[in-house]
Scaffold this motif. Structure first.
Motif, PDB file in Angstrom:
ATOM      1  N   VAL A 263       9.841  -3.055   5.068  1.00 58.64           N
ATOM      2  CA  VAL A 263       8.331  -2.843   5.088  1.00 58.64           C
ATOM      3  C   VAL A 263       7.964  -3.709   6.358  1.00 58.64           C
ATOM      4  N   GLN A 264       6.959  -2.919   7.120  1.00 63.09           N
ATOM      5  CA  GLN A 264       6.490  -3.686   8.469  1.00 63.09           C
ATOM      6  C   GLN A 264       5.126  -4.271   7.953  1.00 63.09           C
ATOM      7  N   GLU A 265       4.385  -5.102   8.771  1.00 69.94           N
ATOM      8  CA  GLU A 265       3.067  -5.399   8.621  1.00 69.94           C
ATOM      9  C   GLU A 265       2.458  -4.446   9.239  1.00 69.94           C
ATOM     10  N   LEU A 266       1.369  -3.978   8.818  1.00 72.14           N
ATOM     11  CA  LEU A 266       0.347  -3.073   9.437  1.00 72.14           C
ATOM     12  C   LEU A 266      -0.695  -3.860  10.098  1.00 72.14           C
ATOM     13  N   LEU A 267      -0.996  -3.622  11.484  1.00 70.08           N
ATOM     14  CA  LEU A 267      -2.019  -4.351  12.312  1.00 70.08           C
ATOM     15  C   LEU A 267      -3.270  -3.468  12.230  1.00 70.08           C
ATOM     16  N   VAL A 268      -4.336  -3.927  12.148  1.00 66.00           N
ATOM     17  CA  VAL A 268      -5.685  -3.536  12.525  1.00 66.00           C
ATOM     18  C   VAL A 268      -6.337  -4.062  13.742  1.00 66.00           C
ATOM     19  N   ILE A 269      -6.406  -3.514  14.846  1.00 63.28           N
ATOM     20  CA  ILE A 269      -6.814  -4.118  16.077  1.00 63.28           C
ATOM     21  C   ILE A 269      -8.082  -3.696  16.637  1.00 63.28           C
ATOM     22  N   ASP A 291       5.286   0.262  17.952  1.00 65.19           N
ATOM     23  CA  ASP A 291       6.015   1.647  18.364  1.00 65.19           C
ATOM     24  C   ASP A 291       4.952   2.783  18.024  1.00 65.19           C
ATOM     25  N   HIS A 292       4.157   2.464  17.268  1.00 65.96           N
ATOM     26  CA  HIS A 292       2.969   3.637  16.946  1.00 65.96           C
ATOM     27  C   HIS A 292       1.493   2.954  16.953  1.00 65.96           C
ATOM     28  N   VAL A 293       0.742   3.782  17.794  1.00 63.47           N
ATOM     29  CA  VAL A 293      -0.679   3.512  17.519  1.00 63.47           C
ATOM     30  C   VAL A 293      -1.506   4.833  16.950  1.00 63.47           C
ATOM     31  N   ASP A 321      -7.518   9.226   5.442  1.00 61.52           N
ATOM     32  CA  ASP A 321      -6.466   9.756   5.761  1.00 61.52           C
ATOM     33  C   ASP A 321      -5.576   9.153   6.746  1.00 61.52           C
ATOM     34  N   ARG A 322      -6.281   8.765   8.087  1.00 59.54           N
ATOM     35  CA  ARG A 322      -5.916   8.166   9.061  1.00 59.54           C
ATOM     36  C   ARG A 322      -4.977   6.834   8.595  1.00 59.54           C
ATOM     37  N   ALA A 323      -5.690   5.982   7.852  1.00 59.99           N
ATOM     38  CA  ALA A 323      -5.130   4.888   7.077  1.00 59.99           C
ATOM     39  C   ALA A 323      -3.847   5.124   6.372  1.00 59.99           C
ATOM     40  N   ARG A 324      -4.082   6.118   5.623  1.00 58.96           N
ATOM     41  CA  ARG A 324      -2.766   6.328   4.451  1.00 58.96           C
ATOM     42  C   ARG A 324      -1.518   6.821   5.282  1.00 58.96           C
ATOM     43  N   PHE A 325      -1.869   7.665   6.699  1.00 60.22           N
ATOM     44  CA  PHE A 325      -0.690   7.881   7.764  1.00 60.22           C
ATOM     45  C   PHE A 325      -0.093   6.610   8.315  1.00 60.22           C
ATOM     46  N   ALA A 326      -0.938   5.849   8.683  1.00 57.79           N
ATOM     47  CA  ALA A 326      -0.432   4.498   9.073  1.00 57.79           C
ATOM     48  C   ALA A 326       0.330   3.714   8.256  1.00 57.79           C
ATOM     49  N   LEU A 327      -0.084   3.400   6.751  1.00 52.53           N
ATOM     50  CA  LEU A 327       0.373   2.980   5.996  1.00 52.53           C
ATOM     51  C   LEU A 327       1.763   3.376   5.695  1.00 52.53           C
ATOM     52  N   GLU A 328       1.912   4.814   5.619  1.00 56.09           N
ATOM     53  CA  GLU A 328       3.171   5.296   5.440  1.00 56.09           C
ATOM     54  C   GLU A 328       4.377   4.947   6.501  1.00 56.09           C
ATOM     55  N   LEU A 329       3.955   5.006   7.606  1.00 53.38           N
ATOM     56  CA  LEU A 329       4.529   4.415   8.591  1.00 53.38           C
ATOM     57  C   LEU A 329       5.139   3.259   8.626  1.00 53.38           C
ATOM     58  N   ALA A 330       4.124   2.364   8.228  1.00 47.94           N
ATOM     59  CA  ALA A 330       4.844   0.833   8.049  1.00 47.94           C
ATOM     60  C   ALA A 330       5.530   0.743   6.719  1.00 47.94           C
ATOM     61  N   LEU A 331       5.476   1.606   5.871  1.00 46.93           N
ATOM     62  CA  LEU A 331       6.007   1.404   4.565  1.00 46.93           C
ATOM     63  C   LEU A 331       7.497   1.920   4.800  1.00 46.93           C
ATOM     64  N   THR A 332       7.873   2.673   5.782  1.00 47.45           N
ATOM     65  CA  THR A 332       9.157   3.145   6.244  1.00 47.45           C
ATOM     66  C   THR A 332       9.783   2.367   7.249  1.00 47.45           C
ATOM     67  N   GLY A 333       9.239   1.002   7.599  1.00 46.37           N
ATOM     68  CA  GLY A 333       9.713   0.191   8.510  1.00 46.37           C
ATOM     69  C   GLY A 333       9.280   0.373  10.019  1.00 46.37           C
ATOM     70  N   ASP A 360      -1.141   2.011  -5.351  1.00 48.15           N
ATOM     71  CA  ASP A 360       0.123   1.002  -5.771  1.00 48.15           C
ATOM     72  C   ASP A 360       1.305   1.156  -4.861  1.00 48.15           C
ATOM     73  N   ARG A 361       1.408   2.371  -4.049  1.00 47.27           N
ATOM     74  CA  ARG A 361       2.433   2.827  -3.340  1.00 47.27           C
ATOM     75  C   ARG A 361       2.649   1.792  -2.186  1.00 47.27           C
ATOM     76  N   TYR A 362       1.309   1.392  -1.501  1.00 47.49           N
ATOM     77  CA  TYR A 362       1.313   0.458  -0.538  1.00 47.49           C
ATOM     78  C   TYR A 362       1.164  -0.902  -0.769  1.00 47.49           C
ATOM     79  N   ALA A 363       1.629  -1.372  -2.004  1.00 42.51           N
ATOM     80  CA  ALA A 363       1.284  -2.631  -2.489  1.00 42.51           C
ATOM     81  C   ALA A 363       2.369  -3.615  -1.591  1.00 42.51           C
ATOM     82  N   GLU A 364       3.586  -3.273  -1.224  1.00 43.30           N
ATOM     83  CA  GLU A 364       4.132  -4.139  -0.429  1.00 43.30           C
ATOM     84  C   GLU A 364       3.962  -4.079   1.012  1.00 43.30           C
TER      85      GLU A 364
END
Length: 505
Positions: A263-269, A291-293, A321-333, A360-364
């Protein structure tokens, strides 16, 4: 006597055999054949159709007064060309009024970067006019190079090489298949844009498609000093960065289940309120490493394109919805940044990300917010120091909270004698709230309370108005504005600077 009929006839890219049967018939039946040419007087359109022009047809050469040179016309190039089209339309109108059939010859398709369309604009409301389509130059170029431009749900973007280099790079990065027209002197900047978008190695150059002297080459190998106007660049969708992982795009691919990744850290910039001058070094370094913005389209557009960067734009009302999309990407590395204008924590995406991350899916997934210069800081700095004392900020948008809550908070801020920064004051669907807020504040603040209105601060055309609460014009306020309403300790210096005293008596 009835008037004649006007035809804009597409001739295709250059090979006479690509002229349609309908176009050939109309040329052969024409009373008048008109065609454009450069100042040298040679017309490519006429040369393509030369064998079809009937004996006895009147010819109207429409010779441009200027192409790439300079002009002493008082309106500059645009003024000279507008006058030229007016003159051409007048000449053709005389034939049409005499009952003659007029065919205007056009390379490629008449309505695709074609000169005929400007005559159509001027004549079609007075005379019967018909447009005959033709094969476009980029269609011929793709066929010559045997390059499929787009497949299935791919997006094709046609771009003029005259766009500013950063804009061209952004659009190349955000599409599948791309065609770049109007080369010649623009070629060096176009090649730089392809490099920035990570598309140079796969881009194909086609010169004089379907004509004598046709040439096909990788863009990286083309001599910039030898590129004519009649050339195009193809960036096929098959090899767009977003599609390169699909080995064979000619058949549907069943993707294997991805291997678990760390899992990668999600940055909010926060990008700041305007251009890169107000982007912090920390934010700039972080954006260079992801790798993704992900973000609202206009904010994503402000992130420079580069090879390997994938950009995900969406609308203005789908923050969670946009936040969930970003969290899913971070969850997959994946290394992801969610971007906001100004400061992401001030009416920006940071809260939406933390809201979505409650699942809870994004707890990590760790979330880190990188600060940016906020809009209120930018407007306050332009004005002087209106937030030098205690202040509050509010949004007038009632999309996430009802108006009675907004009104109660306005009353509380006014009674507390705080400087007030107002975000999201108005929009196309919210046209009364500035007036309503003004009325609320005037019940608790003097008429001469200082008000600052900043519009597009930091961007081209920025403006700053210093007025009073009584004189504030709600009709002049829109979403591009940020409003600062002063407190009792706010005043204006003789030079026009606004400041708020630090001490309260």
């Amino acid at each position: 006597m009835s008037t004649g009929r006007l035809y804009g006839v597409g001739l295709g890219p250059g090979d006479p055999e690509l002229i349609t049967r309908k176009a050939a018939r109309l040329i052969g039946e024409a009373d008048v054949i008109a065609y454009h040419s450069g100042t040298h007087g040679r017309s490519i359109a006429r040369s393509i159709a030369a064998e079809l022009i009937p004996d006895g047809a009147l010819e109207e050469p429409l010779v441009y007064p200027v192409t790439t040179g300079t002009t002493d016309h008082p309106g500059g190039y645009d003024g000279a060309i507008a006058d030229f089209y007016d003159d051409c339309a007048g000449r053709l109108a005389a034939h049409l009024e005499a009952g003659r059939t007029v065919v205007v010859l056009c390379e490629g398709d008449p309505l695709f970067y074609g000169s005929y369309m400007y005559l159509h604009d001027r004549l079609s409301d007075r005379f019967a006019a018909e447009v005959i389509p033709g094969v476009t130059s980029f269609s011929a170029a793709a066929s010559a190079a045997a390059e499929p431009l787009v497949r299935r749900t791919d997006v094709l973007t046609v771009l003029p090489g005259t766009l500013p280099e950063p804009e061209l790079a952004r659009r190349l990065a955000d599409t599948d298949g791309a065609v770049i027209m109007k080369l010649g002197r623009t070629f060096p900047a176009v090649r730089n844009a392809l490099t920035q978008a990570g598309r140079l190695d796969d881009a194909v150059y086609v010169e004089r498609a379907s004509m004598g002297g046709q040439r096909i080459a990788p863009v990286a190998e083309v001599d910039a000093d030898a590129v004519p106007y009649f050339s195009v660049i193809l960036a096929p969708g098959d090899r767009a960065p977003r599609n390169r992982e699909t080995a064979d795009r000619s058949r549907p691919e069943i993707a294997p289940k991805p291997e678990p990744s760390a899992v990668q850290e999600l940055l909010v910039i926060g990008l700041g309120p305007a251009d890169a001058r107000w982007l912090t070094p920390e934010a700039s370094a972080a954006l260079a490493d992801v790798d993704h913005v992900v973000g609202y389209g206009p904010y994503v557009d402000r992130v420079p394109v580069r090879p390997g960067l994938q950009r995900h734009s969406s609308g203005n009302t789908v923050e969670v919805d946009r936040a969930r999309f970003a969290l899913e990407l971070a969850l997959t590395g994946e290394k992801v940044a969610v971007v906001s204008g100004g400061d992401a924590g001030v009416f920006g995406m940071a809260s939406a990300v933390f809201e979505a991350a409650q699942d809870d899916r994004y707890a990590e997934v760790p979330v880190r917010v990188l600060p940016g210069v906020s809009a209120i800081q930018a407007v306050a700095a332009r004005a002087g120091a209106p937030i030098g004392g205690d202040f509050a900020v509010m949004s007038l948008s009632d999309r996430l909270k009802p108006w009675p809550v907004i009104e109660n908070r306005l009353v509380a801020v006014a009674q507390a004698d705080l400087v007030l920064g107002i975000y999201n004051p108005a929009s196309r669907s919210r046209t009364t709230q500035v007036a309503d807020a003004k009325a609320v504040l005037l019940r608790h603040r003097p008429d001469d309370t200082v008000v600052v209105v900043g519009r597009d601060v930091g961007r081209p055309g920025e403006s700053l108005e210093v007025t009073t609460l009584e004189k504030l014009d709600p009709a002049s306020i829109d979403m591009k504005c940020l409003v600062i309403v002063g407190a009792a300790g706010t005043s204006v210096t003789p030079s026009g600077a606004v400041w708020t005293a630090r001490s309260v008596r």
